[in-house]
Design a protein around this motif. Structure first.
Motif: not given
Length: 333
Positions: A60-75
């Motif tokens: 879950f920790t690594d998955a949340e890191d990925v989602l954070q980065e994905a959100w920044l890229r989407w933004r």
């Protein structure tokens, strides 16, 4: 862990209590439209994307890191040029997970003892229905996630996307920079390895729960004969303490050794404050051990076949239980 750990940036989260987010559908649009603002479009598929990332990474920790980065890229993306936001975000998350898996493999090779996934736990007032277990079960089980650790990053990505989420091979190929035929071969090879590396298991949730109940009752009594009655002769006990708490560095094989191991653990660490509760562990009946009220000390997932437990996956590494024990210090066991 809050549902939104970084409110100032609207950062995504895979879930507040480690409860898996489901996500067994395909990657067709679910309401995200071209030109949506970044938070709105991302929020539409946040749970699905978190589900993909957790299955890809087992953390879950690594998955949340990925989602954070994905959100920044989407933004930062030109969203007006994105025809299908969900497919676009699936590709972004897949590539980020693929990169994570490469570095994670190196870390796990030096890990003390067995590396097991961070468990997902959910509670219900009664047994899960067959439909609920079918939705959450095998695709996220600790047993399957442990087997997926044996795959290459590309095989794991192809298997998770195609066999779990029904993503088409054209889309998988784009995510992995492979041809569709190569993506199809990766998924096929992964499927064979998963089948060869898996433990015997039943699809009957009632039988599964009955075996777990019998195991829990025998464990509470320290009853070796009762444990032997519910353990498959070739049962395998896996445990992950990460070198932080006492746990076997290698799997334990056979009903006799496993029953004595479990009885010994109860005799050594059982206290009046010890509580064992039933829960859905990665969508299947399992057990949660509370070292003291409100403090999870361990989680156990099981595979069951013909009414007998064929394997157990015990996570006691406190770093892998932080999503179940927010704002607590690691327990000393």
């Amino acid at each position: 862990m809050s549902d939104d750990p970084s409110a100032t940036t609207a950062a995504p989260s895979t879930g507040s209590s480690g409860t898996d987010s489901g996500g067994t559908g395909n990657t067709g649009s679910t309401g995200a439209t071209t030109g949506n603002t970044a938070p709105d479009a991302f929020e539409t598929d946040r749970r699905y994307l978190g589900s993909v990332a957790y299955r890809m990474l087992g953390s879950f920790t690594d998955a949340e890191d990925v989602l954070q980065e994905a959100w920044l890229r989407w933004r930062a993306a030109d969203r007006a040029a994105v025809a299908d936001p969900r497919a676009y975000l699936t590709t972004v998350v897949t590539r980020l997970c693929y990169d994570q898996l490469g570095s994670a493999r190196a870390r796990r090779e030096s890990y003390f003892g067995e590396w097991l996934p961070e468990p997902s736990v959910s509670y219900q007032s009664g047994p899960a229905t067959p439909a609920e277990l079918a939705e959450l079960g095998e695709s996220v089980s600790l047993a399957l996630l442990a087997v997926l650790e044996q795959l290459t990053p590309a095989e794991r990505a192809a298997f998770v996307l195609h066999d779990v989420f029904a993503v088409g091979f054209d889309e998988i190929a784009a995510s992995l920079d492979r041809s569709p035929d190569a993506a199809r071969q990766l998924a096929s090879r992964a499927r064979r390895r998963v089948k060869d590396g898996g433990r015997r298991a039943t699809a009957d949730p009632t039988e599964h729960r009955q075996a777990v109940e019998a195991f829990a009752a025998a464990t509470a009594r320290g009853d070796i004969e009762g444990l032997l009655a519910v353990l498959d002769p070739d049962v395998v006990w896996h445990s992950d303490g990460g070198g932080l708490v006492t746990a076997g560095a290698r799997p334990v094989f056979g009903a006799d050794k496993v029953s004595r191991l479990v009885a010994g653990m109860v005799a050594k660490w059982g206290t009046p404050d010890t509580v064992i509760e039933f829960a859905l562990v990665n969508g299947e009946p399992g057990l949660v051990w509370y070292q003291q009220p409100g403090l999870v000390g361990g989680v156990v997932g099981f595979t069951v076949a013909d009414g007998l437990i064929t394997s157990a996956y015990t996570v006691v590494n406190p770093e892998k239980l932080t999503h179940l024990n927010p704002a607590t210090t690691p327990p000393a066991v």
